[in-house]
Write an enzyme that holds these catalytic residues in place. Structure first.
Site, PDB file in Angstrom:
ATOM      1  N   ARG A   1       0.942  -1.347  -0.058  1.00 46.77           N
ATOM      2  CA  ARG A   1       0.005  -0.057   0.130  1.00 46.77           C
ATOM      3  C   ARG A   1       0.716   1.327  -0.166  1.00 46.77           C
ATOM      4  O   ARG A   1       0.533   2.196  -0.508  1.00 46.77           O
ATOM      5  CB  ARG A   1      -1.044  -0.016   1.225  1.00 46.77           C
TER       6      ARG A   1
ATOM      7  N   LYS B   1     -17.750 -17.239   3.204  1.00 48.18           N
ATOM      8  CA  LYS B   1     -19.166 -17.075   3.563  1.00 48.18           C
ATOM      9  C   LYS B   1     -19.987 -16.633   2.416  1.00 48.18           C
ATOM     10  O   LYS B   1     -19.669 -15.595   1.985  1.00 48.18           O
ATOM     11  CB  LYS B   1     -19.388 -16.366   4.639  1.00 48.18           C
TER      12      LYS B   1
ATOM     13  N   GLY C   1      -8.935  -9.036   0.105  1.00 49.99           N
ATOM     14  CA  GLY C   1      -7.641  -9.142   1.049  1.00 49.99           C
ATOM     15  C   GLY C   1      -6.989 -10.400   0.818  1.00 49.99           C
ATOM     16  O   GLY C   1      -5.883 -10.422   0.459  1.00 49.99           O
TER      17      GLY C   1
ATOM     18  N   GLY D   1     -12.452  -4.976   1.566  1.00 57.31           N
ATOM     19  CA  GLY D   1     -13.750  -4.440   1.663  1.00 57.31           C
ATOM     20  C   GLY D   1     -14.303  -3.371   0.514  1.00 57.31           C
ATOM     21  O   GLY D   1     -15.580  -3.669  -0.014  1.00 57.31           O
TER      22      GLY D   1
HETATM   23  P1  AMP Z   1     -13.107 -14.523   2.491  1.00 60.06           P
HETATM   24  O1  AMP Z   1     -12.356 -13.712   3.542  1.00 60.06           O
HETATM   25  O2  AMP Z   1     -14.486 -14.803   2.667  1.00 60.06           O
HETATM   26  O3  AMP Z   1     -12.864 -14.075   1.127  1.00 60.06           O
HETATM   27  O4  AMP Z   1     -12.623 -15.922   2.976  1.00 60.06           O
HETATM   28  C1  AMP Z   1     -11.239 -16.366   2.621  1.00 60.06           C
HETATM   29  C2  AMP Z   1     -11.084 -17.459   3.746  1.00 60.06           C
HETATM   30  O5  AMP Z   1     -11.992 -18.624   3.493  1.00 60.06           O
HETATM   31  C3  AMP Z   1      -9.880 -18.044   3.711  1.00 60.06           C
HETATM   32  O6  AMP Z   1      -9.057 -17.786   4.942  1.00 60.06           O
HETATM   33  C4  AMP Z   1      -9.866 -19.511   3.284  1.00 60.06           C
HETATM   34  O7  AMP Z   1      -9.079 -20.408   3.976  1.00 60.06           O
HETATM   35  C5  AMP Z   1     -11.141 -19.895   3.696  1.00 60.06           C
HETATM   36  N1  AMP Z   1     -11.871 -20.859   2.815  1.00 60.06           N
HETATM   37  C6  AMP Z   1     -11.943 -20.775   1.552  1.00 60.06           C
HETATM   38  N2  AMP Z   1     -12.422 -21.929   1.163  1.00 60.06           N
HETATM   39  C7  AMP Z   1     -12.794 -23.007   2.322  1.00 60.06           C
HETATM   40  C8  AMP Z   1     -13.314 -24.290   2.560  1.00 60.06           C
HETATM   41  N3  AMP Z   1     -13.676 -24.984   1.539  1.00 60.06           N
HETATM   42  N4  AMP Z   1     -13.391 -24.641   3.807  1.00 60.06           N
HETATM   43  C9  AMP Z   1     -13.116 -23.820   4.723  1.00 60.06           C
HETATM   44  N5  AMP Z   1     -12.716 -22.302   4.686  1.00 60.06           N
HETATM   45  C10 AMP Z   1     -12.286 -22.187   3.482  1.00 60.06           C
END
Ligand code: AMP
Length: 399
Positions: free
Chosen positions: A37, A204, A356, A379
């Site tokens: 950054r 999620k 991120g 975000g």
């Molecule tokens: P996000 O911040 O929503 O983009 O999610 C990223 C996180 O999701 C990372 O830390 C990954 O390790 C986790 N992640 C991705 N796929 C899976 C999965 N199939 N099961 C559990 N965690 C996951």
């Protein structure tokens, strides 16, 4: 209309109050672990200095808990890194102050081509609360306001909104990094070369619902991966074993990507699974996931299919890893997507990586330089995929 940029206005002899995003990760000893950054803010900074402007830089860092100065979250290490990056420039750091007497004195003493960096804006409660008095004190430091803080652009903090509002008729412009982020993230969705493929993953569904709603109908193909795929797959009646599922969203997941419109959605049809999210877990690939196993990455056949779709795209936007990329071998799906996007970039496609974790993944794979754009905002880049406007950007002067 896009905002005017700092390059569009004269700055010689003027004090430019520039909001940057120097919210960089620090290790326990206070050393910067990723200076991206700061490095990416340098072109906007140099645009001012090269033309004889006087620069007042301001940023937040982390989340100070109490009101007042928290030495562990001082911008001092950032000042040091900035001095290394701007080797011929005087960079004065105002430790522990952003709008008090020390800051005002440093700003008054600024000469042409010199820089003052104020300390962490969040040491003052007025930054988070959007306090107009705090904003007016900051605004008094600038003849020109410049927003180059894309990572914070979705927030209503004083330095992002109340300060430009307090500038009145004085110029309010975008910095070069912010302008570039907007160009890639907004323009690829507004007028993309097609086919336009969105790759959406991460932990999620709840975090990505608004983005999926906006992308549905806008993009040609959505490729779903990551843990969020399992809420979709369970809603469609597939066996997902012990994979992460958000039960409250099953109904919504069943309907959100269906219905008329140009968008076709693809879900993983094989899965690299473990028994737990822990290193050393046994690993197997399944099409239907048995009880006691969790889908931790898209499987190799799905990764091949996704790579083929990416190869055929003219524009690709990626937000959210395809699996637990931090823990091999569950990084393979994300790596395959990153490689396919890098090859597509070489073939002339526009490729944008946001978020991120996704940016961290491509950095880890050594591919960060191989895309059209890697966003500095997690975000903020997701909000752009949601089709949201930012008040902090709307307040800037237009071209
Ligand atoms: P996000 O911040 O929503 O983009 O999610 C990223 C996180 O999701 C990372 O830390 C990954 O390790 C986790 N992640 C991705 N796929 C899976 C999965 N199939 N099961 C559990 N965690 C996951």
């Amino acid at each position: 209309m896009p905002p005017l940029t700092i390059d569009d206005i004269p700055v010689a002899g003027k004090r430019v109050l520039m909001r940057v995003d120097f919210n960089v990760p620090l290790d326990d000893g206070g050393a910067i672990t990723d200076d991206r950054r700061i490095r990416l803010a340098v072109p906007g900074i140099e645009s001012v200095l090269r033309r004889g402007g006087r620069l007042v830089l301001m940023s937040h860092l982390g989340r100070p808990k109490a009101d007042g100065v928290e030495p562990a979250l001082s911008l001092r290490p950032v000042a040091q890194r900035l001095r290394e990056l701007l080797s011929d420039t005087a960079v004065r750091f105002v430790a522990g102050d952003c709008t008090g007497a020390a800051a005002a004195a440093a700003v008054t003493a600024l000469g042409d081509g010199e820089v003052v960096l104020l300390d962490n804006l969040r040491f003052e409660p007025g930054e988070k609360s959007g306090d107009p008095d705090f904003a007016a004190r900051l605004a008094a430091f600038g003849d020109v306001y410049c927003n180059d803080a894309f990572g914070t652009a979705h927030r209503g903090d004083a330095s992002m909104v109340a300060v430009p509002a307090a500038m009145g008729d004085r110029p309010k412009v975008a910095g070069l990094l912010l302008a570039n982020e907007i160009r890639y993230l907004a323009d690829v969705l507004e007028d993309p070369a097609r086919p336009l493929v969105a790759v959406i993953g991460g932990a999620k569904v709840s975090d990505k619902l608004a983005a999926l709603r906006n992308l549905k109908g806008l993009v040609d193909v959505i490729l779903i991966g990551g843990a969020m795929a399992y809420t979709f797959l369970e809603s469609l009646g597939a066996q997902v074993g012990s994979s992460l599922v958000e039960p409250a969203l099953l109904d919504e997941a069943r309907t959100i990507l269906q219905g008329p419109g140009r968008t076709v959605s693809y879900y993983p049809f094989d899965h690299r699974c473990g028994r737990a999210i822990s290193p050393g877990t046994p690993v197997e690939v399944f099409e239907e996931i048995p009880d006691g196993w969790m889908g931790l990455d898209i499987g190799p056949a799905t990764a091949d299919r996704f790579a083929d779709m990416i190869a055929a795209a003219r524009t690709v936007v990626w937000n959210g890893p395809m699996g637990v990329f931090e823990m091999p071998p569950f990084d393979a799906g994300s790596r395959r997507v990153a490689q396919a996007m890098a090859a597509a970039t070489d073939d002339g496609a526009v490729t944008v990586v946001g978020g991120g974790d996704t940016s961290a993944a491509v950095e880890r794979f050594g591919l960060a330089g191989r895309f059209s754009h890697v966003s500095t905002g997690g975000g903020a880049s997701l909000r752009m995929l949601e089709g949201r406007r930012f008040e902090s950007v709307d307040l800037l002067d237009e071209c």
